[in-house]
Design a protein around this motif. Sequence first.
Motif, PDB file in Angstrom:
ATOM      1  N   ARG A   1      -1.058   0.814  -6.429  1.00 43.04           N
ATOM      2  CA  ARG A   1       0.037   0.727  -7.403  1.00 43.04           C
ATOM      3  C   ARG A   1       1.270   1.504  -6.940  1.00 43.04           C
ATOM      4  O   ARG A   1       2.397   1.032  -7.022  1.00 43.04           O
ATOM      5  CB  ARG A   1      -0.469   1.282  -8.731  1.00 43.04           C
ATOM      6  CG  ARG A   1       0.477   1.174  -9.882  1.00 43.04           C
ATOM      7  CD  ARG A   1      -0.147   1.764 -11.124  1.00 43.04           C
ATOM      8  NE  ARG A   1      -0.239   3.220 -11.005  1.00 43.04           N
ATOM      9  CZ  ARG A   1       0.536   4.081 -11.657  1.00 43.04           C
ATOM     10  NH1 ARG A   1       1.436   3.626 -12.489  1.00 43.04           N
ATOM     11  NH2 ARG A   1       0.419   5.382 -11.498  1.00 43.04           N
ATOM     12  N   GLY A   2       1.035   2.710  -6.433  1.00 37.94           N
ATOM     13  CA  GLY A   2       2.149   3.555  -6.002  1.00 37.94           C
ATOM     14  C   GLY A   2       2.962   2.898  -4.905  1.00 37.94           C
ATOM     15  O   GLY A   2       4.189   2.976  -4.884  1.00 37.94           O
ATOM     16  N   PHE A   3       2.255   2.217  -3.979  1.00 34.98           N
ATOM     17  CA  PHE A   3       2.936   1.546  -2.874  1.00 34.98           C
ATOM     18  C   PHE A   3       3.858   0.442  -3.407  1.00 34.98           C
ATOM     19  O   PHE A   3       5.020   0.335  -3.024  1.00 34.98           O
ATOM     20  CB  PHE A   3       1.898   0.966  -1.909  1.00 34.98           C
ATOM     21  CG  PHE A   3       2.489   0.030  -0.891  1.00 34.98           C
ATOM     22  CD1 PHE A   3       3.414   0.493   0.037  1.00 34.98           C
ATOM     23  CD2 PHE A   3       2.128  -1.304  -0.865  1.00 34.98           C
ATOM     24  CE1 PHE A   3       3.969  -0.374   0.971  1.00 34.98           C
ATOM     25  CE2 PHE A   3       2.681  -2.171   0.058  1.00 34.98           C
ATOM     26  CZ  PHE A   3       3.609  -1.701   0.979  1.00 34.98           C
ATOM     27  N   VAL A   4       3.341  -0.352  -4.345  1.00 35.96           N
ATOM     28  CA  VAL A   4       4.153  -1.447  -4.897  1.00 35.96           C
ATOM     29  C   VAL A   4       5.340  -0.873  -5.661  1.00 35.96           C
ATOM     30  O   VAL A   4       6.467  -1.369  -5.547  1.00 35.96           O
ATOM     31  CB  VAL A   4       3.303  -2.352  -5.820  1.00 35.96           C
ATOM     32  CG1 VAL A   4       4.158  -3.492  -6.361  1.00 35.96           C
ATOM     33  CG2 VAL A   4       2.121  -2.919  -5.060  1.00 35.96           C
ATOM     34  N   PHE A   5       5.093   0.206  -6.407  1.00 37.69           N
ATOM     35  CA  PHE A   5       6.195   0.813  -7.161  1.00 37.69           C
ATOM     36  C   PHE A   5       7.281   1.334  -6.210  1.00 37.69           C
ATOM     37  O   PHE A   5       8.461   1.274  -6.515  1.00 37.69           O
ATOM     38  CB  PHE A   5       5.694   1.947  -8.058  1.00 37.69           C
ATOM     39  CG  PHE A   5       4.996   1.463  -9.306  1.00 37.69           C
ATOM     40  CD1 PHE A   5       4.993   0.116  -9.634  1.00 37.69           C
ATOM     41  CD2 PHE A   5       4.345   2.344 -10.154  1.00 37.69           C
ATOM     42  CE1 PHE A   5       4.366  -0.344 -10.788  1.00 37.69           C
ATOM     43  CE2 PHE A   5       3.716   1.895 -11.306  1.00 37.69           C
ATOM     44  CZ  PHE A   5       3.708   0.542 -11.616  1.00 37.69           C
ATOM     45  N   SER A   6       6.835   1.834  -5.042  1.00 40.78           N
ATOM     46  CA  SER A   6       7.846   2.323  -4.089  1.00 40.78           C
ATOM     47  C   SER A   6       8.690   1.155  -3.575  1.00 40.78           C
ATOM     48  O   SER A   6       9.890   1.289  -3.349  1.00 40.78           O
ATOM     49  CB  SER A   6       7.175   3.058  -2.929  1.00 40.78           C
ATOM     50  OG  SER A   6       6.436   2.127  -2.153  1.00 40.78           O
ATOM     51  N   LEU A   7       8.046  -0.029  -3.408  1.00 44.29           N
ATOM     52  CA  LEU A   7       8.805  -1.215  -2.994  1.00 44.29           C
ATOM     53  C   LEU A   7       9.813  -1.602  -4.085  1.00 44.29           C
ATOM     54  O   LEU A   7      10.971  -1.936  -3.801  1.00 44.29           O
ATOM     55  CB  LEU A   7       7.862  -2.404  -2.752  1.00 44.29           C
ATOM     56  CG  LEU A   7       6.917  -2.312  -1.551  1.00 44.29           C
ATOM     57  CD1 LEU A   7       6.049  -3.556  -1.469  1.00 44.29           C
ATOM     58  CD2 LEU A   7       7.695  -2.168  -0.244  1.00 44.29           C
TER      59      LEU A   7
END
Length: 1665
Positions: free
Chosen positions: A627-633
């Motif tokens: 989730r964190g990775f997608v939010f960073s995108l």
Amino acid sequence: MKGLLRAHGTHPAISTLARSAIFSVTYPSPDIFLVIKLEKVLQQGDISECCEPYMVMKEADTAKNKEKLEKLRLAAEQFCTRLGRYRMPFAWTAVHLANIVSSAGQSDRDSDSEGERRPAWTDRRRRGPQDRTSSGDDTCSFSGFRPATLTVTNFFKQEAERLSDEDLFKFLADMRRPTSLLRRLRPVTAQLKIDISPAPENPHFCLSPELLHVKPYPDPRGRPTKEILEFPAREVYAPHTSYRNLLYVYPHSLNFSSRQGSVRNLTVRVQYMAGEDPSQALPVIFGKSSCSEFTREAFTPVVYHNKSPEFYEEFKLRLPACVTENHHLLFTFYHVSCQPRPGTALETPVGFTWIPLLQHGRLRTGPFCLPVSVDQPPPSYSVLTPDVALPGMRWVDGHKGVFSVELTAVSSVHPQDPHLDKFFTLVHVLEEGAFPFRLKDAVLSEGTVEQELRASLAALRLASPEPLVAFSHHVLDKLVRLVVRPPVIGGQIVNLGRGAFEAMAHVVSLVHRSLEAAQDARGHCPLLAAYVYYAFRLPGTEPNLMGGAPPVTVQPATLARGPGRPASLYLARSKSISSSNPDLAVAPGSVDDEVSRILATKDAELAERLNASLAFFLSDLLSLVDRGFVFSLVRAHYKQVATRLQSAPNPAVLLTLRMDFTRILCNHEHYVTLNLPCCPLSPPASPSPSVSSTTSQSSTFSSQAPDPKVISMFELSGPFRQQHFLAGLLLTELALALEPEAEGASLLHKKAISAVHSLLCGHDADPRYAEATVRARVAELYLPLLSLARDTLPRLHDFAESSGQRSRLASMLDSDTEGEGDMGGTINPSVAMAIAGGPLAPGSRASISQGPATAARSGCALSAESSRTLLVCVLWVLKNAEPALLQRWAADLALPQLGRLLDLLYLCLAAFEYKGKKAFERINSLTFKKSLDMKARLEEAILGTIGARQEMVRRSRERSPFGNQENVRWRKSVTHWRQTSDRVDKTKDEMEHEALVDGNLATEASLVVLDTLEIIVQTVMLSEARESVLGAILKVVLYSLGSAQSALFLQHGLATQRALVSKFPELLFEEDTELCADLCLRLLRHCGSRISAIRTHASASLYLLMRQNFEIGNNFARVKMQVTMSLSSLVGTTQNFSEEHLRRSLKTILTYAEEDVGLRDSTFAEQVQDLMFNLHMILTDTVKMKEHQEDPEMLIDLMYRIARGYQGSPDLRLTWLQNMAGKHAELGNHAEAAQCMVHAAALVAEYLALLEDSRHLPVGCVSFQNISSNVLEESAISDDILSPDEEGFCSGKHFTELGLVGLLEQAAAYFTMGGLYEAVNEVYKTLIPILEAHRDYKKLAAVHGKLQEAFTKIMHQSSGWERVFGTYFRVGFYGARFGDLDEQEFVYKEPSITKLAEISHRLEEFYTERFGEDVVEIIKDSNPVDKTKLDPQKAYIQITYVEPHFDTYELKDRVTYFDRNYGLRTFLFCTPFTPDGRAHGELPEQHKRKTLLSTDHAFPYIKTRIRVCHREETVLTPVEVAIEDMQKKTRELAFATEQDPPDAKMLQMVLQGSVGPTVNQGPLEVAQVFLAEIPEDPKLFRHHNKLRLCFKDFCKKCEDALRKNKALIGPDQKEYHRELERNYSRLREALQPLLTQRLPQLLAPTTASSLRNSLNRASFRKADV
């Protein structure tokens, strides 16, 4: 015969015995024919000879032709035995299907076929393939026709030279328009019955085109129905979902004209060869009729003695799954000997040719023109084509193409497209790794294959769309494999990701476009969805690569190029980058590059699509990736957009894109979970949130500092957005869209608000969040919405009725805390920091609400639709949020913010007020009514049709900072009735349902508001500043009680109101009286409710109000006063008011008072009794008013009487005067309405004069005398009646200087509407000093402008004919049936130019309706009525036209037309009579009665009929009548002569009437009757003399008129003028002797006693000498 043929065939398979077939028609067309061809066994002779017996012989002649028939039978046996395996063409016919499916169901050629209808299928539903209807010829539908049975009786003989398809097409074209071409064809008598019907959904015993059983197939032995494969007219975009591999062979023609030898009866044998040996012919040719299912060879029909035959045959072959290079079609040409000759074989091969089926690995199809070899082909011929001239072979016609044939394949194995073929071949080669490989003429090695593959990927876009869609699933599978598992060539991983991805995008785009018509509601392509769901599989893992490199799981290098890739994605990138791959020449960039490219694109549509796709992609990733990775995108994307926004020329477009992006992202199924709703942000709740504990924690309401945790939950703070990432994004987008300076605002508002709204709808319907505790957690994600909506308040659409209402509560509280910083309400942290944590733009957002200045910064207003949607969201959050949390938040709010929150609640009530079914019907009718005043009607639909609301629209426009910007408010895209405009009309059920939903929504909204108010009350209960807040709260409660509400809500609302009043009585009894007045009105209205539960609650509330008031001061004067006033205004204004229910409620209150133990010893019960008695009296008058609802005069009289009854109660009198004004305005009596307002103003002036002596104010009623003499009756307010200081009296808002100004302005407006411009001036004379004293220059400017308009109109309409003020009639009522009206006389004022017949008809019709037929009689004459002669059972009405009358002295002052029509008290009517009772008689006996009527008041008054108070009659003698007549004639002549500009026609008309010889009772006759003899009675001398003088004057005027006429006429009228002069001369001569007589008595000296008594106006007679 059948037995003879059996020897030539095999045992027939059941599939070849089918008698029914299903045809699929993808593109229905009126040009579809069903063609039926008949063939017969080959026999000697051409077709004409063979057909002859069928055409000539009739069944009736069987006996006659016995020998012939026997001969024919023997010949037939002979031919069947010998030639049974060969056929010849015989006859054909065609059925035009368009005629069958049309309603008639008969063929065009009625002579050819008789229509006989019967159901052919038991089940008549559509067959699957027919569902693919197209945009083709929609006029012809093959889906819903009635089944038909056709009996075809005429077949056409087949012409030997016209066998080709082209000839057939010509015949069919002629069939639609019968021409000589068809008539030349010879008919063959035969009978064929065909059933034609729509195919059923699931037919039994059905065989697919491959002869496979289609379920349901109950019994394998049942006679089957064949499904015929369709060759559609245009492309059909559908993928292959089942295995199909068919080849169709069409021999067209053969040319053996140059072939030597006996080659005439030619047939072609077709074989599918797997090798060159004759035994290798495969059984793949489908059998036709009564034969085996598959055969190894098939023959074309034979055309007798024709060396160049044409063929119409179709051979259907089943291709083997694997076709090799040896597979070929072999065509052998035979000459068939029809006559048995010794030594001659039955069939002689005369030629050979073939088609190899594979060429460079591709299936060969299409047309071929092949050379034919005379000799048998040599060995190994099958790998070559016959075009190659093999050595030692003889060819027909020197190796030219003589045999024309066409191949068509329908295959799910062979793509038949060069680009697809090449692509599949290369991928196969890579998978097999079989190098080197031959591709056409080139040999591919490992070095060149990559380049070829890239070229092939790029060339996929050139592939034909139909095969590309058909093989799309295979193509996509291969492309995904190339992306995910890059091929390894020569130990190197070749990265084809980019090319493959672009090719994939092209395929997907093509499929999407091709099947646009089949997309679902969300625009998804069902084919692609089905592929993803059913067909797509990720390629499995493969064994290790060479060189011991670790296994590559997935290679995403070219797809998700993110700098922060999760560690879980292991990328073997060290050696995997291909040196020849320019795509990876540099290290992969970040998502930013892609985003930049999207944002930089000029193509808006492309940008939208890319933006949406990116959002969907990231949304899908949320379910798969960290989730964190997608939010960073997502954050990176937002940063990009934020950077662009600062330099973008059109930021609204970018914001819209970002809004769409956010919306898609937030529609994730686990949206709530992703937001981490169970957060540490929420404060620890107080274990028992009692009032004391909550108030002790407040800021405004206590000394403690506000709790930062609570504040951060309700603001878009940094912690909030970190905790609830997606919710923070969404609400920040909303905050940006709602900014006052936002561009393209209306679309952004709509998008942002609807995004939040749809999310909340989703949560509400989601069973996962059904529990209240869970809902409360979800609601916490949206708490900042409350602050947002509160700060946007000034720009929300104003649903409230009165324009000043919205900001009233906030400003009321604002004044208490002026100068205080309003920092609690700012959302600058929310927007000053971007999502990514950096600033969006420096100083982009100051505080949205900076105290009192908010209203000034209005910005772009929200549309009604957007405002409603936003308010729904607010209500949802308020309903579901935790009450303790809301209480703590309310406690932390500053006073102005709390005021705005209450305003917001007020607006919620207004927005969702129930409008009722009629409003829906009205909006519904508006939707399709096209008219010029659409805009006005639209306003009515949105705001209701009540006058006050229309007034509000006008006022709100006036105060608009942008001037008259109607187009902004009423833009079609934002009006909230737009949903209905899609449908022209709605059914009754739909409207019922809509009204039900609307009602439920109104109740729900009101209950949520009530709950919130309870929370706020608990919060502010113990604070110091509570009075102002409680007042505002009470106003919201009162508004809720005043709007249309359900019984459920009212019970709760009234309970809340009682609680408020009992806890805080000082609110009503110490503060301003308006609240008390409002409350009394609301309660009384509910006391009259039809629902008993509401009445009970309202009665209890009203009783407790009185009790409370009594307890404070031992009397309840204020409540008494307000209740009486409220009842009056309720009675005056409400139409559907139930008097009976109100009486019940009053009785209930009386019972309460009598049984109240606590106050038994006081005077309370008596006072209540008095009040109830008063109210009953008012109600009784009301009932009378109800009875006379249709009689405007009686109704106004009653209202007048009630108003007079309130002479001692100024407030109530004022109320009733206003009610009367309203009624008059409704009836169009503007002058009377104006008078009502003048009286009201005089009443107020009288009161103000008692209070203080101000020089600028009018001195009571006297000041208004110039406007109306009637106004003095308002001076009844004097010290003995009213002490201004007494509580409860004159406490309304009108009893102020401002109120007086308002009343005067209304009076002036009504006078203007009535055309009484002179009175407007008088009104403004009183008004201007007040405005000057107030220095109100804006209003003064407006007043002087209106005065200028009034004076201009007076100038333009000086003659007075342009404005007619009214017509007056005397109406007398006689008869007991009239009750109070019996023997009363009135003067009625009717609208201008009302004829006597009109008022007569109106009154007669009205009273007939009331009393019944044959009761009412109109007395036609104007004579005095003798009551004794009237029928007591009847009602008599006498109506006479009357004119205003003025004495001579009055006329000096009444100079203008207006003066002579204003302030009228005296009216005159004349009645002619004769002594014998007739109305008219001879001149000597014609008398006249003049009647003068005086009324109580002067017209115009506050009512349109006034009682006659005095009557005076004068009788004129015949000579006096004659004098009046002559004076009138003389005046007419003078007027016509002096008229400017002159009117010749009118002048001649008057002259003709004066001097014409034939005038009956004309001037001459009058003179002869009265002047011929000197009267005997000396009393008549003066009249005689006066008449003589009148005639002299008359003659003089005639002379003047003739002179004038002479000057006016043209030459054509000279003769007419001479005639007039002759007539005049005759008249003068006749009059001469009569006029020259002298009265000797007149010359005698007079004495003093003979003077006329000038005071006796009854007679002009001279006294005796």
